[in-house]
Enzyme design. Structure first.
Site, PDB file in Angstrom:
ATOM      1  N   ASN A   9      81.428  10.995  42.082  1.00  0.00           N
ATOM      2  CA  ASN A   9      81.739  11.709  43.322  1.00  0.00           C
ATOM      3  C   ASN A   9      81.385  10.764  44.460  1.00  0.00           C
ATOM      4  O   ASN A   9      80.204  10.545  44.735  1.00  0.00           O
ATOM      5  CB  ASN A   9      80.914  13.005  43.406  1.00  0.00           C
ATOM      6  N   LYS A  11      81.883  11.185  47.585  1.00  0.00           N
ATOM      7  CA  LYS A  11      81.546  11.853  48.857  1.00  0.00           C
ATOM      8  C   LYS A  11      82.329  11.163  49.992  1.00  0.00           C
ATOM      9  O   LYS A  11      83.455  10.744  49.765  1.00  0.00           O
ATOM     10  CB  LYS A  11      80.029  11.832  49.067  1.00  0.00           C
ATOM     11  N   HIS A  94      80.732  22.128  45.738  1.00  0.00           N
ATOM     12  CA  HIS A  94      79.605  21.181  45.789  1.00  0.00           C
ATOM     13  C   HIS A  94      78.560  21.717  46.770  1.00  0.00           C
ATOM     14  O   HIS A  94      78.898  22.313  47.788  1.00  0.00           O
ATOM     15  CB  HIS A  94      80.094  19.790  46.227  1.00  0.00           C
ATOM     16  N   GLU A  96      76.898  20.314  48.987  1.00  0.00           N
ATOM     17  CA  GLU A  96      77.055  19.842  50.377  1.00  0.00           C
ATOM     18  C   GLU A  96      78.113  20.668  51.108  1.00  0.00           C
ATOM     19  O   GLU A  96      78.002  20.913  52.313  1.00  0.00           O
ATOM     20  CB  GLU A  96      77.389  18.338  50.373  1.00  0.00           C
ATOM     21  N   GLU A 167      73.882  20.864  39.338  1.00  0.00           N
ATOM     22  CA  GLU A 167      73.333  19.899  40.288  1.00  0.00           C
ATOM     23  C   GLU A 167      72.192  20.534  41.081  1.00  0.00           C
ATOM     24  O   GLU A 167      72.438  21.219  42.087  1.00  0.00           O
ATOM     25  CB  GLU A 167      74.428  19.437  41.257  1.00  0.00           C
ATOM     26  N   GLY A 173      70.764  12.726  45.737  1.00  0.00           N
ATOM     27  CA  GLY A 173      70.579  11.681  46.732  1.00  0.00           C
ATOM     28  C   GLY A 173      69.125  11.438  47.091  1.00  0.00           C
ATOM     29  O   GLY A 173      68.823  10.756  48.069  1.00  0.00           O
ATOM     30  N   SER A 213      71.051  12.137  41.135  1.00  0.00           N
ATOM     31  CA  SER A 213      70.380  10.844  40.947  1.00  0.00           C
ATOM     32  C   SER A 213      70.553  10.264  39.536  1.00  0.00           C
ATOM     33  O   SER A 213      69.638   9.649  39.005  1.00  0.00           O
ATOM     34  CB  SER A 213      68.891  10.953  41.292  1.00  0.00           C
TER      35      SER A 213
HETATM   36  P1  13P Z   1      73.582  11.388  43.664  1.00  0.00           P
HETATM   37  O1  13P Z   1      73.962  10.868  42.276  1.00  0.00           O
HETATM   38  O2  13P Z   1      73.813  10.396  44.746  1.00  0.00           O
HETATM   39  O3  13P Z   1      72.224  11.995  43.655  1.00  0.00           O
HETATM   40  O4  13P Z   1      74.613  12.592  43.971  1.00  0.00           O
HETATM   41  C1  13P Z   1      74.795  13.591  43.047  1.00  0.00           C
HETATM   42  C2  13P Z   1      75.950  14.433  43.467  1.00  0.00           C
HETATM   43  O5  13P Z   1      75.879  15.162  44.429  1.00  0.00           O
HETATM   44  C3  13P Z   1      77.186  14.338  42.684  1.00  0.00           C
HETATM   45  O6  13P Z   1      78.101  15.332  43.044  1.00  0.00           O
END
Ligand code: 13P
Length: 249
Positions: A9, A11, A94, A96, A167, A173, A213
């Site tokens: 992903n 982003k 997601h 976010e 997640e 992150g 992560s």
């Molecule tokens: P990270 O791997 O950067 O922690 O992000 C995870 C994520 O949100 C994947 O959708």
């Protein structure tokens, strides 16, 4: 038998040019693997990636979609628009998007229905608790409630097609990964919830990913857990050599 599925992903990272550079390097490194792979990229890079991966089995996914066919929804993208480009997957719900853009279980549910009923695009549904919810011991209730609301009205056949990504928001992150045991416990809970909502056959088919992560250093132990069929990788999917290492866990 569930085939492992590892998706990136991106982003809001990478322009078209940067996506093309990634694809060139990634294809050179990409060897024989039994793992299914996809990159979920910003809308503007999707066509470039579909073209770049045309002769490979690397999939391409979007990160969001609208649930209406068309209309006055400034800034939104429809399922038909994604279909025309030829994307294989679409992330839905997601954390976010839930946190910053008002995504709710109700809109997630409408998006799942639209994707499953009007296209062959496979939804990657994200669920997971935040830090306060985990500290209050509410993570199981949160995820069960999300799944129940997100899957409302989906048939058995539709439900079996959804990829579910667990997640935990506190691990996204942050460099803080859930322990493999924590991730396994929640992925088992997710499979169990799908069994309760549907049946054993449906829950056996559902692909469940862990996200938060994931990196080359922890991919093997995460992927070796029984109930974890794959990973949704943020930061580490931006670098071809790192993402390849995760795929070759
Ligand atoms: P990270 O791997 O950067 O922690 O992000 C995870 C994520 O949100 C994947 O959708």
């Amino acid at each position: 038998m569930r085939i492992p599925f590892i998706a990136g992903n991106w982003k809001m990272f990478k322009t078209k040019m940067e996506a093309l550079e990634f694809a060139d390097e990634f294809k050179k490194l990409y060897g024989d693997t039994d793992v299914k792979t996809a990159i979920c990229a910003p809308f503007t890079a999707l066509e470039t990636l579909v073209e770049a991966f045309r002769d490979t089995n690397i999939g391409v996914g979007a990160q969001n979609v609208h649930f209406e066919e068309e209309g006055a929804f400034t800034g939104e993208i429809s399922v038909s628009m994604l279909k025309e480009i030829g994307v294989d997957y679409c992330i839905v719900g997601h954390s976010e998007r839930r946190e910053y853009f008002g995504e709710t279980d109700e809109t997630v549910n409408l998006k799942l229905k639209k994707l499953l009923r009007d296209s062959d695009i496979i939804p990657i549904l994200c669920v997971g608790e935040n830090l306060a919810q985990r500290e209050a011991g509410k993570e199981q209730d949160i995820v069960i409630n999300q799944l129940t609301a997100d899957f409302a009205g989906l048939t058995h056949e539709e439900a079996a097609k959804v990829v579910i990504a667990y997640e935990p928001i506190w691990a996204i992150g942050t460099g803080k990964t859930a322990t493999p045991e924590q991730a396994e416990e929640m992925c088992a809970l997710i499979r169990n919830t799908v069994e309760k909502l549907y049946d054993e056959d449906t829950c056996d088919k559902v692909i469940i990913q862990y996200g938060g992560s994931v990196k080359p250093e922890n991919a093997t132990e995460i992927m070796n857990m029984d109930e974890i069929d794959g990973a949704l990788v943020g930061g580490a999917s931006l670098i071809p050599s790192k993402f390849i290492e995760i795929i070759n866990f």
